[in-house]
Scaffold this motif. Structure first.
Motif, PDB file in Angstrom:
ATOM      1  N   VAL A   1     -10.005 -12.242  35.076  1.00  0.00           N
ATOM      2  CA  VAL A   1     -10.082 -13.844  34.643  1.00  0.00           C
ATOM      3  C   VAL A   1     -11.236 -14.259  33.787  1.00  0.00           C
ATOM      4  N   ILE A   2     -12.352 -13.724  33.979  1.00  0.00           N
ATOM      5  CA  ILE A   2     -13.478 -13.943  33.295  1.00  0.00           C
ATOM      6  C   ILE A   2     -13.181 -13.422  31.908  1.00  0.00           C
ATOM      7  N   GLY A   3     -13.003 -12.528  31.634  1.00  0.00           N
ATOM      8  CA  GLY A   3     -12.367 -11.757  30.234  1.00  0.00           C
ATOM      9  C   GLY A   3     -11.678 -12.633  29.390  1.00  0.00           C
ATOM     10  N   GLY A   4     -10.674 -13.406  30.275  1.00  0.00           N
ATOM     11  CA  GLY A   4      -9.849 -14.021  29.424  1.00  0.00           C
ATOM     12  C   GLY A   4     -10.397 -15.497  29.106  1.00  0.00           C
ATOM     13  N   LEU A   5     -11.469 -15.903  30.002  1.00  0.00           N
ATOM     14  CA  LEU A   5     -12.161 -17.375  30.009  1.00  0.00           C
ATOM     15  C   LEU A   5     -13.084 -17.226  28.853  1.00  0.00           C
ATOM     16  N   LEU A   6     -13.804 -15.941  28.893  1.00  0.00           N
ATOM     17  CA  LEU A   6     -14.912 -15.729  27.940  1.00  0.00           C
ATOM     18  C   LEU A   6     -14.950 -15.808  26.492  1.00  0.00           C
ATOM     19  N   GLY A   7     -13.973 -15.001  26.157  1.00  0.00           N
ATOM     20  CA  GLY A   7     -13.563 -15.048  24.798  1.00  0.00           C
ATOM     21  C   GLY A   7     -13.435 -16.385  23.958  1.00  0.00           C
ATOM     22  N   GLY A   8     -12.829 -17.225  24.246  1.00  0.00           N
ATOM     23  CA  GLY A   8     -12.919 -18.407  23.320  1.00  0.00           C
ATOM     24  C   GLY A   8     -14.030 -19.023  23.052  1.00  0.00           C
ATOM     25  N   PRO A   9     -15.045 -19.507  24.264  1.00  0.00           N
ATOM     26  CA  PRO A   9     -16.359 -19.945  24.213  1.00  0.00           C
ATOM     27  C   PRO A   9     -17.126 -19.134  23.025  1.00  0.00           C
ATOM     28  N   VAL A  10     -17.145 -17.748  23.222  1.00  0.00           N
ATOM     29  CA  VAL A  10     -17.938 -16.847  22.568  1.00  0.00           C
ATOM     30  C   VAL A  10     -17.259 -16.970  20.918  1.00  0.00           C
ATOM     31  N   ALA A  11     -16.072 -16.797  20.692  1.00  0.00           N
ATOM     32  CA  ALA A  11     -15.619 -16.901  19.495  1.00  0.00           C
ATOM     33  C   ALA A  11     -16.030 -18.485  18.699  1.00  0.00           C
TER      34      ALA A  11
ATOM     35  N   ALA B   1     -15.822  -9.716  12.439  1.00  0.00           N
ATOM     36  CA  ALA B   1     -16.520  -9.157  13.420  1.00  0.00           C
ATOM     37  C   ALA B   1     -16.503 -10.144  14.641  1.00  0.00           C
ATOM     38  N   ALA B   2     -16.530 -11.301  14.391  1.00  0.00           N
ATOM     39  CA  ALA B   2     -16.445 -12.214  15.495  1.00  0.00           C
ATOM     40  C   ALA B   2     -15.145 -12.179  16.604  1.00  0.00           C
ATOM     41  N   VAL B   3     -13.960 -11.951  15.735  1.00  0.00           N
ATOM     42  CA  VAL B   3     -12.822 -11.648  16.269  1.00  0.00           C
ATOM     43  C   VAL B   3     -12.899 -10.255  17.239  1.00  0.00           C
ATOM     44  N   VAL B   4     -13.568  -9.318  16.693  1.00  0.00           N
ATOM     45  CA  VAL B   4     -13.760  -8.066  17.529  1.00  0.00           C
ATOM     46  C   VAL B   4     -14.700  -8.258  18.437  1.00  0.00           C
ATOM     47  N   ALA B   5     -15.743  -9.042  18.421  1.00  0.00           N
ATOM     48  CA  ALA B   5     -16.660  -9.537  19.538  1.00  0.00           C
ATOM     49  C   ALA B   5     -15.714 -10.105  20.525  1.00  0.00           C
ATOM     50  N   VAL B   6     -14.718 -11.044  20.192  1.00  0.00           N
ATOM     51  CA  VAL B   6     -13.712 -11.848  21.241  1.00  0.00           C
ATOM     52  C   VAL B   6     -12.956 -10.661  21.905  1.00  0.00           C
TER      53      VAL B   6
END
Length: 430
Positions: A171-181, A365-370
């Protein structure tokens, strides 16, 4: 109350409804759209909340068809293998090597964080591995595989705890990516400098061509809209014959992975390294794509592999979150929740600083980080869903979709297994 057990037919129907609900909410709720939350995660969380309320009020519990969920997961990983020819591995080049090293370092950081936090709370040190790379980077399959081994080493309820932590991570993995990007793109004013985009429509004659080579734009770049998983909404022209041939390749991958997994578990029950079945599915796909099909002069229909893989990805995520039992997470001890919260913060910082900088500090790089946020706390399907949510809004990223599935679904499991074998053999942790 006995759980309501859904057969495969009803599981498929409810999973489809979950996806439709998620799509509707993402399109109509500004917050979800702005933070690029994947549709399966949104629909799955809504279903999980409703089921939690029903459980609290009436003791209602449902159990989905586990074999169907496993099949969707294996089909997704098979599609990655079938789409990963040696040419793509070669094209990955230096970024593939760099990301593999970065992920290896993060696995060490994740386990050291888990062990340190567990020790501070007076828990067995090996419990830190359960709240580390076993469940967060490894996911449900690794948690189920390593659980019995850790229970032998004295971690009570390691399997149950592992499944709960892996669910939390998914769940957190799915929620974390958007804000980080969003933070990276805004902070560094990043843009997609390539002329191709997820919305570009190729010439119909290129789609109708018998070959599957993607078109090249005026700058010599491959049209990234053609790349596997990069744009799930792309119109792809496929044929019934191509679909049947492609399904036969998937059947080979699923059958081979199941046979190999059973053979190893039966004949080598005390093997020091446990390799999940989905790794064998991916590996079989790579073998079929690069050795078997060339031997018999058989062309893999990439567009059909792409469609089937995306369908399997969405259904797997919907089923995984549909089976989420939030009340089990509530029952976790406060120290464990604190450890998971710290792990979330560590991943967000690591992906935003280390992964982003190591991969070049640009849009790719931002997409890779996501993507790293997706499989660093959840699973490779979550990573791909995270990247799809970002690239559908900000533009395609060929590099990210080339290396994330390979690292997240293949190399990371090899590294993780090796690291966990070393940690569990250390005398001072037992």
């Amino acid at each position: 109350m006995h759980p309501l057990v859904l057969d495969g037919y009803n599981t498929l129907i409810i999973a489809a409804i979950v996806l439709l609900v998620g799509r509707y909410l993402v399109r109509n709720v500004k917050f979800l759209n702005d933070f690029n939350i994947p549709e399966p995660v949104v629909g799955g969380l809504v279903a999980a909340i409703l089921l939690t309320i029903a459980h609290a009020a009436f003791g209602f519990v449902i159990s989905i068809h586990g074999d169907l969920q496993t099949a969707m997961m294996l089909m997704f990983f098979s599609s990655i293998g079938l789409g990963a020819d040696f040419g793509k591995l070669k094209a990955g080049g230096k970024p593939l090597v760099v990301l593999t090293i970065v992920v290896g370092v993060f696995i060490l950081v994740q386990n050291i964080t888990g062990i340190t936090m567990a020790t501070l709370f007076g828990m067995p040190p090996l419990t830190g591995l359960v709240t580390g790379s076993i469940t967060l980077t490894g996911g449900h399959g690794t948690a189920a595989g390593w659980g019995p081994r850790l229970e032998e080493l004295g971690v009570t309820g390691a399997t149950t705890l592992g499944i709960a932590c892996a669910t939390f991570g998914l769940v957190i993995g799915g929620l974390l990516g958007g804000p980080v990007a969003r933070r990276l793109i805004a902070k560094h004013n990043l843009t997609n400098t390539r002329h191709t985009s997820a919305g570009a429509t190729p010439d119909k004659q290129q789609l109708d061509a018998t070959g599957d080579e993607p078109p090249v734009n005026e700058d010599g770049y491959i049209d990234t809209a053609y790349y596997q998983f990069e744009n799930p909404t792309r119109l792809r022209l496929i044929t019934a014959q191509g679909a049947l041939e492609t399904l036969s390749l998937f059947a080979v991958c699923l059958a081979a992975s199941s046979y190999i997994s059973v053979f190893i578990s039966t004949n080598f029950p005390k093997a020091p390294v446990t390799i999940p079945t989905f790794v064998w599915a991916l590996a079989t796909g790579v073998v079929v794509r690069n050795l078997v099909t060339p031997l018999f002069s058989f062309n893999v229909f990439d567009r059909c592999v792409d469609v089937i893989g995306n369908v399997a990805l969405s259904l797997f995520l919907a089923m995984a979150l549909l089976s989420l039992k939030l009340w089990e997470l509530v029952d976790l001890a406060i120290p464990l929740l604190a450890i998971l919260a710290v792990q979330t913060a560590v991943l967000a910082v690591f992906a935003s600083v280390v992964t982003f900088r190591a991969m070049g500090k640009d849009y790719d790089a931002a997409v890779v980080a996501v993507g790293h946020c997706g499989f660093g706390m959840g699973a490779t399907p979550t990573a791909v869903a995270n990247m799809q949510a970002i690239t559908s809004k900000y533009g395609a990223s060929h590099k990210a979709f080339l290396i994330i599935p390979l690292v997240g679904a293949f190399f990371v499991d090899i590294i993780n297994a090796a690291v966990l074998s070393i940690f569990t053999s250390l005398p001072f942790l037992n």
